[in-house]
Design a protein around this motif. Sequence first.
Motif, PDB file in Angstrom:
ATOM      1  N   VAL A  21     -14.159  67.624   4.860  1.00  0.00           N
ATOM      2  CA  VAL A  21     -14.844  67.765   3.559  1.00  0.00           C
ATOM      3  C   VAL A  21     -14.959  66.399   2.877  1.00  0.00           C
ATOM      4  N   GLU A  22     -13.879  65.648   2.968  1.00  0.00           N
ATOM      5  CA  GLU A  22     -13.853  64.302   2.378  1.00  0.00           C
ATOM      6  C   GLU A  22     -14.965  63.419   2.956  1.00  0.00           C
ATOM      7  N   ALA A  23     -15.235  63.584   4.241  1.00  0.00           N
ATOM      8  CA  ALA A  23     -16.232  62.740   4.926  1.00  0.00           C
ATOM      9  C   ALA A  23     -17.661  63.253   4.748  1.00  0.00           C
ATOM     10  N   ALA A  24     -17.803  64.465   4.189  1.00  0.00           N
ATOM     11  CA  ALA A  24     -19.103  65.151   4.220  1.00  0.00           C
ATOM     12  C   ALA A  24     -20.040  64.793   3.075  1.00  0.00           C
ATOM     13  N   LYS A  58     -26.022  61.444   8.114  1.00  0.00           N
ATOM     14  CA  LYS A  58     -25.489  62.457   7.198  1.00  0.00           C
ATOM     15  C   LYS A  58     -24.382  63.244   7.889  1.00  0.00           C
ATOM     16  N   VAL A  59     -23.424  63.684   7.080  1.00  0.00           N
ATOM     17  CA  VAL A  59     -22.303  64.456   7.617  1.00  0.00           C
ATOM     18  C   VAL A  59     -22.260  65.830   6.938  1.00  0.00           C
ATOM     19  N   LEU A  60     -22.245  66.843   7.778  1.00  0.00           N
ATOM     20  CA  LEU A  60     -22.192  68.223   7.303  1.00  0.00           C
ATOM     21  C   LEU A  60     -20.869  68.822   7.762  1.00  0.00           C
ATOM     22  N   ALA A  61     -20.048  69.276   6.829  1.00  0.00           N
ATOM     23  CA  ALA A  61     -18.779  69.911   7.202  1.00  0.00           C
ATOM     24  C   ALA A  61     -18.921  71.417   7.093  1.00  0.00           C
ATOM     25  N   ILE A  62     -18.388  72.119   8.095  1.00  0.00           N
ATOM     26  CA  ILE A  62     -18.394  73.586   8.076  1.00  0.00           C
ATOM     27  C   ILE A  62     -16.950  74.021   7.893  1.00  0.00           C
ATOM     28  N   ILE A  77     -13.692  91.903   1.977  1.00  0.00           N
ATOM     29  CA  ILE A  77     -12.733  91.519   0.941  1.00  0.00           C
ATOM     30  C   ILE A  77     -11.808  90.396   1.390  1.00  0.00           C
ATOM     31  N   GLU A  78     -11.413  90.414   2.672  1.00  0.00           N
ATOM     32  CA  GLU A  78     -10.496  89.370   3.173  1.00  0.00           C
ATOM     33  C   GLU A  78     -11.140  87.984   3.067  1.00  0.00           C
ATOM     34  N   ALA A  79     -12.415  87.916   3.373  1.00  0.00           N
ATOM     35  CA  ALA A  79     -13.125  86.630   3.261  1.00  0.00           C
ATOM     36  C   ALA A  79     -13.316  86.255   1.790  1.00  0.00           C
ATOM     37  N   TYR A  80     -13.682  87.236   0.969  1.00  0.00           N
ATOM     38  CA  TYR A  80     -13.879  86.945  -0.467  1.00  0.00           C
ATOM     39  C   TYR A  80     -12.587  86.407  -1.096  1.00  0.00           C
ATOM     40  N   GLU A  81     -11.435  86.949  -0.622  1.00  0.00           N
ATOM     41  CA  GLU A  81     -10.150  86.493  -1.181  1.00  0.00           C
ATOM     42  C   GLU A  81      -9.840  85.048  -0.800  1.00  0.00           C
ATOM     43  N   GLN A  82     -10.314  84.611   0.357  1.00  0.00           N
ATOM     44  CA  GLN A  82     -10.040  83.238   0.820  1.00  0.00           C
ATOM     45  C   GLN A  82     -11.050  82.222   0.271  1.00  0.00           C
ATOM     46  N   LEU A  83     -12.223  82.741  -0.114  1.00  0.00           N
ATOM     47  CA  LEU A  83     -13.325  81.842  -0.493  1.00  0.00           C
ATOM     48  C   LEU A  83     -12.986  80.850  -1.622  1.00  0.00           C
ATOM     49  N   PRO A  84     -12.280  81.291  -2.705  1.00  0.00           N
ATOM     50  CA  PRO A  84     -12.017  80.344  -3.799  1.00  0.00           C
ATOM     51  C   PRO A  84     -11.274  79.082  -3.362  1.00  0.00           C
ATOM     52  N   ARG A  85     -10.346  79.211  -2.401  1.00  0.00           N
ATOM     53  CA  ARG A  85      -9.590  78.037  -1.936  1.00  0.00           C
ATOM     54  C   ARG A  85     -10.511  76.992  -1.326  1.00  0.00           C
ATOM     55  N   THR A  86     -11.399  77.468  -0.444  1.00  0.00           N
ATOM     56  CA  THR A  86     -12.301  76.525   0.222  1.00  0.00           C
ATOM     57  C   THR A  86     -13.305  75.962  -0.786  1.00  0.00           C
ATOM     58  N   ALA A  87     -13.759  76.803  -1.700  1.00  0.00           N
ATOM     59  CA  ALA A  87     -14.698  76.350  -2.740  1.00  0.00           C
ATOM     60  C   ALA A  87     -14.026  75.280  -3.600  1.00  0.00           C
ATOM     61  N   ARG A  88     -12.740  75.497  -3.897  1.00  0.00           N
ATOM     62  CA  ARG A  88     -11.984  74.545  -4.729  1.00  0.00           C
ATOM     63  C   ARG A  88     -11.835  73.204  -4.017  1.00  0.00           C
ATOM     64  N   LEU A  89     -11.612  73.283  -2.699  1.00  0.00           N
ATOM     65  CA  LEU A  89     -11.466  72.061  -1.895  1.00  0.00           C
ATOM     66  C   LEU A  89     -12.721  71.196  -2.025  1.00  0.00           C
ATOM     67  N   ALA A  90     -13.882  71.840  -1.916  1.00  0.00           N
ATOM     68  CA  ALA A  90     -15.135  71.087  -2.040  1.00  0.00           C
ATOM     69  C   ALA A  90     -15.288  70.557  -3.461  1.00  0.00           C
ATOM     70  N   ARG A  91     -14.938  71.400  -4.427  1.00  0.00           N
ATOM     71  CA  ARG A  91     -15.111  71.018  -5.834  1.00  0.00           C
ATOM     72  C   ARG A  91     -14.234  69.833  -6.214  1.00  0.00           C
ATOM     73  N   THR A  92     -12.964  69.846  -5.750  1.00  0.00           N
ATOM     74  CA  THR A  92     -12.046  68.765  -6.148  1.00  0.00           C
ATOM     75  C   THR A  92     -12.460  67.430  -5.527  1.00  0.00           C
ATOM     76  N   THR A  93     -13.163  67.503  -4.374  1.00  0.00           N
ATOM     77  CA  THR A  93     -13.613  66.249  -3.755  1.00  0.00           C
ATOM     78  C   THR A  93     -15.004  65.864  -4.284  1.00  0.00           C
ATOM     79  N   GLY A  94     -15.566  66.710  -5.131  1.00  0.00           N
ATOM     80  CA  GLY A  94     -16.875  66.413  -5.728  1.00  0.00           C
ATOM     81  C   GLY A  94     -18.035  66.551  -4.745  1.00  0.00           C
ATOM     82  N   LYS A  95     -17.810  67.295  -3.637  1.00  0.00           N
ATOM     83  CA  LYS A  95     -18.856  67.434  -2.626  1.00  0.00           C
ATOM     84  C   LYS A  95     -19.786  68.607  -2.929  1.00  0.00           C
TER      85      LYS A  95
END
Length: 219
Positions: free
Chosen positions: A97-100, A2-6, A111-129
């Motif tokens: 993410v692609e490999a995970a 199994k592959v876990l991406a952080i 707030i700085e982290a919350y503002e960045q979170l959607p991008r990373t969430a989107r990355l996972a979502r678009t790859t279907g992970k």
Amino acid sequence: MKVLAIAMQKGGVGKSTLTRSLAVAASNAGLNVLALDMDAQQSTTQWRDRRTEQLPAVKFSTENDLPKLLEHAEKAGCDLVIIDTPPARSTEAPAAVEAADLVLVPCTPDIEAYEQLPRTARLARTTGKAAAVVLMMAQPNSQSEEKIAREVFKTIGIPMAEAILHRFKVHRDASREGVTAAEMEPGSKAAQEIGALWDWVRAELQLGTSAVVHKKARK
Ligand SMILES: Nc1ncnc2c1ncn2[C@@H]1O[C@H](COP(=O)(O)OP(=O)(O)OP(=O)(O)O)[C@@H](O)[C@H]1O
Ligand SMILES: [Mg+2]
């Protein structure tokens, strides 16, 4: 295997701490673990160099090397690969993410982290992970940061891992010594939280349970 991406675009949210903590927990559970450091800062590789313990194995990997390293790991009987990725916009994080099989997104309660979170969430979502956010460095003995974080994660539409890693100095101290918080203070609240998170990750990835490992050890 199994592959876990952080992954998380925001810097300093605990990606490397999460990678090492879970890699050590998995290794102690009897799994054959490889931590892959894809960050050019190489902070997880340097942490390995400060370690006296041999396990878990840590290797640096570029995006180009990743497919080969994963293939070798699988052939070598590796159970779990955990990939630490760099902050900011990178080509490494999408490759990881692609490999995970599962993506964990560490996020601090600011707030700085919350503002960045959607991008990373989107990355996972678009790859279907499958992806989940891990709340990191929340104030211990307080519900207020956690309550706001839960609302933010709900609005963004990313599930949250059940375990939270609150802010404890032992995580920093452990990094300096080339260990994890659970190794430095085994009975501590920080250690318990890593244990709970590892149990959750193991169930999500349907990795062999410790019961199986212990049964083998008893034979
Ligand atoms: N739960 C925690 N409590 C207290 N300190 C923590 C915790 N988690 C991480 N830290 C500390 O916060 C700092 C940043 O953590 P870490 O290096 O893991 O973040 P990162 O996301 O990998 O950073 P980068 O984006 O630069 O790679 C480190 O000094 C680490 O020891
Ligand atoms: Mg890092």
